[in-house]
Design a protein around this motif. Structure first.
Motif, PDB file in Angstrom:
ATOM      1  N   ARG A  83      -9.760   0.890   7.193  1.00  0.00           N
ATOM      2  CA  ARG A  83      -8.879  -0.047   7.880  1.00  0.00           C
ATOM      3  C   ARG A  83      -7.750  -0.566   6.999  1.00  0.00           C
ATOM      4  O   ARG A  83      -6.823  -1.196   7.497  1.00  0.00           O
ATOM      5  CB  ARG A  83      -9.681  -1.246   8.391  1.00  0.00           C
ATOM      6  N   ASN A  84      -7.798  -0.301   5.706  1.00  0.00           N
ATOM      7  CA  ASN A  84      -6.763  -0.846   4.820  1.00  0.00           C
ATOM      8  C   ASN A  84      -5.871   0.244   4.236  1.00  0.00           C
ATOM      9  O   ASN A  84      -5.172   0.016   3.249  1.00  0.00           O
ATOM     10  CB  ASN A  84      -7.418  -1.642   3.683  1.00  0.00           C
ATOM     11  N   TYR A 123       8.405   6.249  -4.886  1.00  0.00           N
ATOM     12  CA  TYR A 123       6.999   6.079  -4.490  1.00  0.00           C
ATOM     13  C   TYR A 123       6.286   5.107  -5.415  1.00  0.00           C
ATOM     14  O   TYR A 123       5.617   4.167  -4.960  1.00  0.00           O
ATOM     15  CB  TYR A 123       6.277   7.424  -4.487  1.00  0.00           C
ATOM     16  N   GLU A 124       6.430   5.316  -6.730  1.00  0.00           N
ATOM     17  CA  GLU A 124       5.681   4.511  -7.696  1.00  0.00           C
ATOM     18  C   GLU A 124       6.184   3.074  -7.792  1.00  0.00           C
ATOM     19  O   GLU A 124       5.411   2.154  -8.051  1.00  0.00           O
ATOM     20  CB  GLU A 124       5.751   5.178  -9.076  1.00  0.00           C
ATOM     21  N   TYR A 160      -3.099  -3.461   1.137  1.00  0.00           N
ATOM     22  CA  TYR A 160      -3.466  -2.161   1.685  1.00  0.00           C
ATOM     23  C   TYR A 160      -3.428  -1.140   0.549  1.00  0.00           C
ATOM     24  O   TYR A 160      -2.838  -1.382  -0.504  1.00  0.00           O
ATOM     25  CB  TYR A 160      -2.491  -1.737   2.791  1.00  0.00           C
ATOM     26  N   SER A 161      -4.081  -0.013   0.775  1.00  0.00           N
ATOM     27  CA  SER A 161      -4.054   1.056  -0.228  1.00  0.00           C
ATOM     28  C   SER A 161      -3.121   2.164   0.235  1.00  0.00           C
ATOM     29  O   SER A 161      -3.059   2.486   1.421  1.00  0.00           O
ATOM     30  CB  SER A 161      -5.464   1.621  -0.454  1.00  0.00           C
ATOM     31  N   ALA A 162      -2.380   2.729  -0.698  1.00  0.00           N
ATOM     32  CA  ALA A 162      -1.438   3.802  -0.387  1.00  0.00           C
ATOM     33  C   ALA A 162      -2.131   5.146  -0.548  1.00  0.00           C
ATOM     34  O   ALA A 162      -2.828   5.392  -1.542  1.00  0.00           O
ATOM     35  CB  ALA A 162      -0.221   3.719  -1.302  1.00  0.00           C
ATOM     36  N   PRO A 169       3.642  -0.106  -4.615  1.00  0.00           N
ATOM     37  CA  PRO A 169       3.450  -1.540  -4.876  1.00  0.00           C
ATOM     38  C   PRO A 169       3.646  -2.432  -3.649  1.00  0.00           C
ATOM     39  O   PRO A 169       2.958  -3.449  -3.510  1.00  0.00           O
ATOM     40  CB  PRO A 169       4.489  -1.851  -5.961  1.00  0.00           C
ATOM     41  N   VAL A 170       4.570  -2.081  -2.752  1.00  0.00           N
ATOM     42  CA  VAL A 170       4.758  -2.884  -1.542  1.00  0.00           C
ATOM     43  C   VAL A 170       3.505  -2.827  -0.678  1.00  0.00           C
ATOM     44  O   VAL A 170       3.029  -3.855  -0.161  1.00  0.00           O
ATOM     45  CB  VAL A 170       5.992  -2.405  -0.746  1.00  0.00           C
ATOM     46  N   ILE A 171       2.958  -1.637  -0.512  1.00  0.00           N
ATOM     47  CA  ILE A 171       1.727  -1.481   0.276  1.00  0.00           C
ATOM     48  C   ILE A 171       0.593  -2.267  -0.361  1.00  0.00           C
ATOM     49  O   ILE A 171      -0.157  -2.975   0.326  1.00  0.00           O
ATOM     50  CB  ILE A 171       1.363   0.016   0.395  1.00  0.00           C
TER      51      ILE A 171
END
Length: 221
Positions: free
Chosen positions: A83-84, A100-101, A113-115, A106-108
């Protein structure tokens, strides 16, 4: 004519008797059923102002079909086990690695949440099966269209297909503005509400805002 029949008529007879009358009928129908799809209202506003440019009518019909399936073609919703998780689809290249890095990941994570990017995962077997599983297990998919990579469109297409099956996954399209202006994304998504960004700082701000908006919708659902 009941609600189901009215929606089917709008889908089966796009732009009839003309674009203007059709889009106003769509607008009236969505208002009557209290449909709050932001993407649909953006398309309607664009059609009213500029007509059927950038395939807006076709994109609106696609959303109406999605609404029809959601309301009347009931199918089993694939379960989400993570769910995350937010899946990130983007061009794998040296020039995009820092984006991406330093932005997406980092925003996610900042939003708890996990990317997930498929090249970061170790697995055996079919990569297509692994991609499908991870997207199905995600609450959202971010597709960066910069570079027009076929794999990115494929992964975004999986998310679109899941949405048609009433899966709650959210799809967010992004693209670097310079690429969008000079190279153009594929016509079938050019009318979508794409997050256009100038640089990493601009993307960081706009992505945070968009994710907060769509994830709040997910929480309310």
């Amino acid at each position: 004519m009941n609600e189901k029949e009215a929606l089917k008529k709008l889908i089966d007879n796009p732009k009839q008797p003309n674009v203007s009358e059709w889009v106003y009928e769509v607008e009236a129908f969505l208002e009557e059923i209290n449909e709050n799809n932001e993407e649909a209202w953006i398309l309607i506003d664009g059609i009213k102002k500029q007509g059927d440019v950038f395939q807006r009518c076709e994109n609106l019909v696609a959303l109406l079909r999605q609404l029809y399936k959601k309301k009347y073609d009931k199918v089993s919703i694939p379960p989400i086990t993570k769910r995350n998780q937010i899946f990130v689809a983007m061009m794998f290249a040296e020039e995009t690695a820092s984006t991406y890095e330093q932005v997406y990941k980092p925003v996610i994570q900042m939003l708890n949440y996990s990317a997930m990017r498929i090249d970061e995962k170790q697995f055996n077997g079919s990569i297509i099966g692994e991609i499908t599983t991870e997207i199905t297990d995600s609450v959202a998919l971010i597709a960066d269209l910069t570079g027009n990579r076929g794999g990115v469109y494929y992964e975004a297409g999986i998310a679109r297909g899941l949405q048609l099956c009433n899966h709650p996954i959210k799809l967010i399209l992004t693209c670097k503005r310079s690429f969008f202006d000079n190279e153009r994304v594929h016509f079938d998504v050019s009318g979508d509400n794409i997050v256009l960004y100038e640089n990493d700082d601009d993307l960081r701000k706009k992505l945070t805002q968009r994710l907060q908006a769509v994830l709040n919708e997910e929480t309310k659902a």
